[in-house]
Design an enzyme around this catalytic site. Sequence first.
Site, PDB file in Angstrom:
ATOM      1  N   LYS A 295       3.615   3.065   3.230  1.00 45.87           N
ATOM      2  CA  LYS A 295       2.202   2.700   3.402  1.00 45.87           C
ATOM      3  C   LYS A 295       2.058   1.685   4.526  1.00 45.87           C
ATOM      4  CE  LYS A 295      -0.321  -0.085   0.471  1.00 45.87           C
ATOM      5  NZ  LYS A 295      -1.329  -0.965   1.107  1.00 45.87           N
TER       6      LYS A 295
ATOM      7  N   ASP B  43      -3.485   3.167   5.091  1.00 44.90           N
ATOM      8  CA  ASP B  43      -4.410   2.532   4.134  1.00 44.90           C
ATOM      9  C   ASP B  43      -5.342   1.575   4.869  1.00 44.90           C
ATOM     10  OD1 ASP B  43      -5.586   1.698   1.787  1.00 44.90           O
ATOM     11  OD2 ASP B  43      -3.969   0.313   1.259  1.00 44.90           O
TER      12      ASP B  43
ATOM     13  N   LYS C 287      -8.824   1.995   4.606  1.00 45.16           N
ATOM     14  CA  LYS C 287     -10.074   1.958   3.818  1.00 45.16           C
ATOM     15  C   LYS C 287     -11.316   2.078   4.685  1.00 45.16           C
ATOM     16  CE  LYS C 287      -7.996  -0.681   0.037  1.00 45.16           C
ATOM     17  NZ  LYS C 287      -6.666  -0.999   0.607  1.00 45.16           N
TER      18      LYS C 287
ATOM     19  N   ASP D 222     -17.862   3.526   7.035  1.00 41.82           N
ATOM     20  CA  ASP D 222     -18.755   3.411   8.196  1.00 41.82           C
ATOM     21  C   ASP D 222     -19.702   4.600   8.152  1.00 41.82           C
ATOM     22  OD1 ASP D 222     -19.781   2.780  10.819  1.00 41.82           O
ATOM     23  OD2 ASP D 222     -17.877   1.788  11.254  1.00 41.82           O
TER      24      ASP D 222
ATOM     25  N   THR E 265      -9.853  -3.853  -7.113  1.00 39.42           N
ATOM     26  CA  THR E 265      -9.438  -4.518  -8.362  1.00 39.42           C
ATOM     27  C   THR E 265      -9.695  -6.017  -8.323  1.00 39.42           C
ATOM     28  OG1 THR E 265      -7.209  -4.490  -7.466  1.00 39.42           O
ATOM     29  CG2 THR E 265      -7.721  -2.851  -9.135  1.00 39.42           C
TER      30      THR E 265
ATOM     31  N   ARG F 244       6.672  -5.469  -2.957  1.00 40.56           N
ATOM     32  CA  ARG F 244       7.653  -6.555  -3.105  1.00 40.56           C
ATOM     33  C   ARG F 244       8.870  -6.241  -3.971  1.00 40.56           C
ATOM     34  NH1 ARG F 244       2.773 -10.519  -4.186  1.00 40.56           N
ATOM     35  NH2 ARG F 244       1.990  -8.494  -4.852  1.00 40.56           N
TER      36      ARG F 244
HETATM   37  O1  C5P Z   1       4.035  -5.884  -3.409  1.00 41.19           O
HETATM   38  P1  C5P Z   1       3.217  -5.005  -4.299  1.00 41.19           P
HETATM   39  O2  C5P Z   1       4.053  -3.987  -5.049  1.00 41.19           O
HETATM   40  O3  C5P Z   1       2.278  -5.767  -5.189  1.00 41.19           O
HETATM   41  O4  C5P Z   1       2.337  -4.158  -3.260  1.00 41.19           O
HETATM   42  C1  C5P Z   1       1.321  -3.298  -3.687  1.00 41.19           C
HETATM   43  C2  C5P Z   1       0.572  -2.740  -2.514  1.00 41.19           C
HETATM   44  O5  C5P Z   1      -0.561  -2.013  -2.997  1.00 41.19           O
HETATM   45  C3  C5P Z   1       0.029  -3.782  -1.549  1.00 41.19           C
HETATM   46  O6  C5P Z   1       0.043  -3.193  -0.240  1.00 41.19           O
HETATM   47  C4  C5P Z   1      -1.392  -3.984  -2.016  1.00 41.19           C
HETATM   48  O7  C5P Z   1      -2.254  -4.368  -0.986  1.00 41.19           O
HETATM   49  C5  C5P Z   1      -1.754  -2.578  -2.515  1.00 41.19           C
HETATM   50  N1  C5P Z   1      -2.826  -2.575  -3.517  1.00 41.19           N
HETATM   51  C6  C5P Z   1      -2.726  -3.270  -4.719  1.00 41.19           C
HETATM   52  N2  C5P Z   1      -3.735  -3.236  -5.627  1.00 41.19           N
HETATM   53  C7  C5P Z   1      -4.828  -2.536  -5.365  1.00 41.19           C
HETATM   54  C8  C5P Z   1      -4.948  -1.821  -4.180  1.00 41.19           C
HETATM   55  C9  C5P Z   1      -3.906  -1.872  -3.261  1.00 41.19           C
HETATM   56  O8  C5P Z   1      -1.730  -3.908  -4.976  1.00 41.19           O
HETATM   57  N3  C5P Z   1      -5.780  -2.496  -6.270  1.00 41.19           N
END
Ligand code: C5P
Length: 232
Positions: free
Chosen positions: A31, A58, A60, A63, A118, A210
Amino acid sequence: MAELIVALDVQTRAEAIEKVEAIGDGVGFYKVGMELFTAEGPDVVRALKDLGKKVFLDLKFHDIPRTVERAVRSGGKLGADLITIHSTGAKEMIRMARLAADEFGSDGPRILAVTVLTSLDQSDLADVGVAGRTPAEQVQAMARFAIDNGAHGVVCSPREVGSLSRALPFGTLFVTPGVRPAGAETGDQKRVATPADAVRDGATHLVVGRPILAAGDPPEAARRILAEMASV
Ligand code: C5P
């Protein structure tokens, strides 16, 4: 079989490619979000495609329909496999995004709708004019709306994926972030699920950042998650 997408939440193309090479052949989908894209531009997507990887772009989009249509076409030309738009862009915007994606045929990008971020709670929704629905009700309504107007799938939290996958047509994509293997640090994610739970509930793609990128042994962390997904 659900797919694992690793979120490349880093600031430079060099760091992104270093991570991808360290993770190796086990992961084929990455991503690219606003942080990396704004820093490095489309070259980072081209570099991932050159490595034979699939790309979830991603950004988003939200427009006027013509602009989103053209942005999706640009994403398709880059080789993006998944592209996000905001469902609140309304019918015509979603339809135009889908039409642009369809120009690329079966290998073209799939359009994913964001329903309700979220980070928003009930009072945030009221501030932006959504009154009379809880965030959960708004997620359900916007997911249905986006799919009815041509989106291939939705981005949803592990908490929502079960009810959405029961309500929406077979073949809909459910892309779920907030996934944490049992025992892992949750970081700033509050509503987490294990990879197995998310797949059991109907997720078609898991987005994990992460727990893999910051692991001591990223390929091993990815292998464990893939094994857990495959066990369902
Ligand atoms: O590091 P982690 O596993 O939390 O990363 C999750 C990814 O998904 C990040 O790029 C975050 O921006 C994205 N994301 C999220 N929750 C959402 C939408 C997108 O964690 N509701």
